[in-house]
Design a protein around this motif. Sequence first.
Motif, PDB file in Angstrom:
ATOM      1  N   GLN A 139       0.827  -1.202   0.000  1.00 42.52           N
ATOM      2  CA  GLN A 139       0.000   0.000   0.000  1.00 42.52           C
ATOM      3  C   GLN A 139       0.863   1.256   0.000  1.00 42.52           C
ATOM      4  OE1 GLN A 139      -2.176   0.667   3.692  1.00 42.52           O
ATOM      5  NE2 GLN A 139      -3.782   1.814   2.624  1.00 42.52           N
ATOM      6  N   PRO A 140       0.781   2.088  -1.028  1.00 43.79           N
ATOM      7  CA  PRO A 140       0.099   1.866  -2.298  1.00 43.79           C
ATOM      8  C   PRO A 140       0.973   1.061  -3.253  1.00 43.79           C
ATOM      9  CG  PRO A 140       1.114   4.015  -2.312  1.00 43.79           C
ATOM     10  CD  PRO A 140       1.434   3.400  -0.971  1.00 43.79           C
ATOM     11  N   ALA A 141       0.359   0.277  -4.091  1.00 43.25           N
ATOM     12  CA  ALA A 141       1.122  -0.551  -5.025  1.00 43.25           C
ATOM     13  C   ALA A 141       1.732   0.290  -6.145  1.00 43.25           C
ATOM     14  CB  ALA A 141       0.227  -1.641  -5.618  1.00 43.25           C
ATOM     15  N   GLU A 142       2.930  -0.090  -6.551  1.00 44.87           N
ATOM     16  CA  GLU A 142       3.630   0.541  -7.660  1.00 44.87           C
ATOM     17  C   GLU A 142       3.867  -0.504  -8.753  1.00 44.87           C
ATOM     18  OE1 GLU A 142       4.263   3.682  -7.950  1.00 44.87           O
ATOM     19  OE2 GLU A 142       3.870   4.350  -5.892  1.00 44.87           O
ATOM     20  N   LEU A 143       4.194  -0.025  -9.942  1.00 45.59           N
ATOM     21  CA  LEU A 143       4.379  -0.936 -11.080  1.00 45.59           C
ATOM     22  C   LEU A 143       5.450  -1.987 -10.793  1.00 45.59           C
ATOM     23  CD1 LEU A 143       4.284   1.591 -14.079  1.00 45.59           C
ATOM     24  CD2 LEU A 143       2.402   0.248 -13.117  1.00 45.59           C
ATOM     25  N   GLU A 144       6.521  -1.566 -10.116  1.00 46.79           N
ATOM     26  CA  GLU A 144       7.643  -2.478  -9.876  1.00 46.79           C
ATOM     27  C   GLU A 144       7.325  -3.558  -8.847  1.00 46.79           C
ATOM     28  OE1 GLU A 144       7.755   0.816  -9.356  1.00 46.79           O
ATOM     29  OE2 GLU A 144       8.675   1.287  -7.404  1.00 46.79           O
ATOM     30  N   ASP A 145       6.152  -3.488  -8.235  1.00 50.38           N
ATOM     31  CA  ASP A 145       5.760  -4.516  -7.268  1.00 50.38           C
ATOM     32  C   ASP A 145       5.217  -5.762  -7.956  1.00 50.38           C
ATOM     33  OD1 ASP A 145       4.337  -1.945  -5.134  1.00 50.38           O
ATOM     34  OD2 ASP A 145       6.411  -2.660  -5.298  1.00 50.38           O
ATOM     35  N   SER A 146       5.005  -5.687  -9.240  1.00 50.48           N
ATOM     36  CA  SER A 146       4.497  -6.842  -9.987  1.00 50.48           C
ATOM     37  C   SER A 146       5.470  -8.003  -9.885  1.00 50.48           C
ATOM     38  CB  SER A 146       4.304  -6.469 -11.458  1.00 50.48           C
ATOM     39  OG  SER A 146       3.314  -5.470 -11.607  1.00 50.48           O
ATOM     40  N   GLY A 147       4.914  -9.181  -9.735  1.00 48.12           N
ATOM     41  CA  GLY A 147       5.744 -10.375  -9.641  1.00 48.12           C
ATOM     42  C   GLY A 147       4.967 -11.493  -8.982  1.00 48.12           C
ATOM     43  N   VAL A 148       5.672 -12.546  -8.656  1.00 48.43           N
ATOM     44  CA  VAL A 148       5.057 -13.675  -7.961  1.00 48.43           C
ATOM     45  C   VAL A 148       5.546 -13.670  -6.522  1.00 48.43           C
ATOM     46  CG1 VAL A 148       4.696 -16.161  -7.894  1.00 48.43           C
ATOM     47  CG2 VAL A 148       5.014 -15.006 -10.099  1.00 48.43           C
ATOM     48  N   TYR A 149       4.616 -13.683  -5.602  1.00 46.06           N
ATOM     49  CA  TYR A 149       4.935 -13.660  -4.179  1.00 46.06           C
ATOM     50  C   TYR A 149       4.735 -15.067  -3.622  1.00 46.06           C
ATOM     51  CZ  TYR A 149       5.123  -8.632  -4.466  1.00 46.06           C
ATOM     52  OH  TYR A 149       5.492  -7.346  -4.794  1.00 46.06           O
ATOM     53  N   PHE A 150       5.809 -15.615  -3.133  1.00 45.06           N
ATOM     54  CA  PHE A 150       5.778 -16.964  -2.569  1.00 45.06           C
ATOM     55  C   PHE A 150       5.821 -16.906  -1.053  1.00 45.06           C
ATOM     56  CE2 PHE A 150       6.194 -19.574  -6.277  1.00 45.06           C
ATOM     57  CZ  PHE A 150       6.953 -18.857  -7.176  1.00 45.06           C
ATOM     58  N   CYS A 151       5.115 -17.829  -0.461  1.00 42.67           N
ATOM     59  CA  CYS A 151       5.192 -18.040   0.970  1.00 42.67           C
ATOM     60  C   CYS A 151       5.755 -19.443   1.198  1.00 42.67           C
ATOM     61  CB  CYS A 151       3.799 -17.923   1.585  1.00 42.67           C
ATOM     62  SG  CYS A 151       3.709 -18.269   3.335  1.00 42.67           S
ATOM     63  N   ALA A 152       6.538 -19.582   2.234  1.00 43.41           N
ATOM     64  CA  ALA A 152       7.090 -20.886   2.580  1.00 43.41           C
ATOM     65  C   ALA A 152       7.036 -21.050   4.093  1.00 43.41           C
ATOM     66  CB  ALA A 152       8.533 -21.011   2.096  1.00 43.41           C
ATOM     67  N   SER A 153       6.983 -22.298   4.534  1.00 47.23           N
ATOM     68  CA  SER A 153       7.009 -22.544   5.974  1.00 47.23           C
ATOM     69  C   SER A 153       7.911 -23.729   6.278  1.00 47.23           C
ATOM     70  CB  SER A 153       5.596 -22.793   6.517  1.00 47.23           C
ATOM     71  OG  SER A 153       5.072 -24.047   6.098  1.00 47.23           O
TER      72      SER A 153
END
Lengths: 116, 117
Positions: free
Chosen positions: A80-94
């Motif tokens: 917040q707020p999102a910018e163009l460069e925030d595009s991508g794949v967000y992975f979570c791991a545990s």
Amino acid sequence: EAGVTQFPSHSVIEKGQTVTLRCDPISGHDNLYWYRRVMGKEIKFLLHFVKESKQDESGMPNNRFLAERTGGTYSTLKVQPAELEDSGVYFCASSHPSGTMKETQYFGPGTRLLVL
Amino acid sequence: AQKITQTQPGMFVQEKEAVTLDCTYDTSDPSYGLFWYKQPSSGEMIFLIYQGSYDQQNATEGRYSLNFQKARKSANLVISASQLGDSAMYFCAMRELNTGANSKLTFGKGITLSVRP
């Protein structure tokens, strides 16, 4: 046993909007990690929770990103707020804490974020 | 400097043949671990195999094995008897002790493997 789940699987938002990503780790896993892969680049570490505490947030790009893990179960990552460069794949791991180098992180399928 | 280097942009292998996916790494930490993950088109990252820096033998897990050459700082993944389902992106990753035993992984850019029938 259910694996790591992430919601949503895809998100398309406009620049300036807010997006919240959710991760449900494997039950009993105290360690929870967020990573991000921008197209064509390496998967980069964002932060690491141990239960509800932030152990390492050295990879968070800036203060537009806020991660929480209330109660030490699921985690959210808000942009917040999102910018163009925030595009991508967000992975979570545990992972289940073992105290060894071999400790394996189990990944979710990722959230594909596109900021227009 | 990149800690994990995967330079092969894309690999092709005939079904039932073996293939080697390259990974070189850079660390000054004597204690580290190396991981390989597979990411099929469905998106989920699947853990394949682990090699510790002090392990005396190369790791093996079914059709997966690691050609670990410590002096050269390489940890190449060997997939034997390739199957169509092996078509995916493969990531090499490293954990260094100086960042904590349960700490973050550092990844390479990945290699795309396509298995031809």
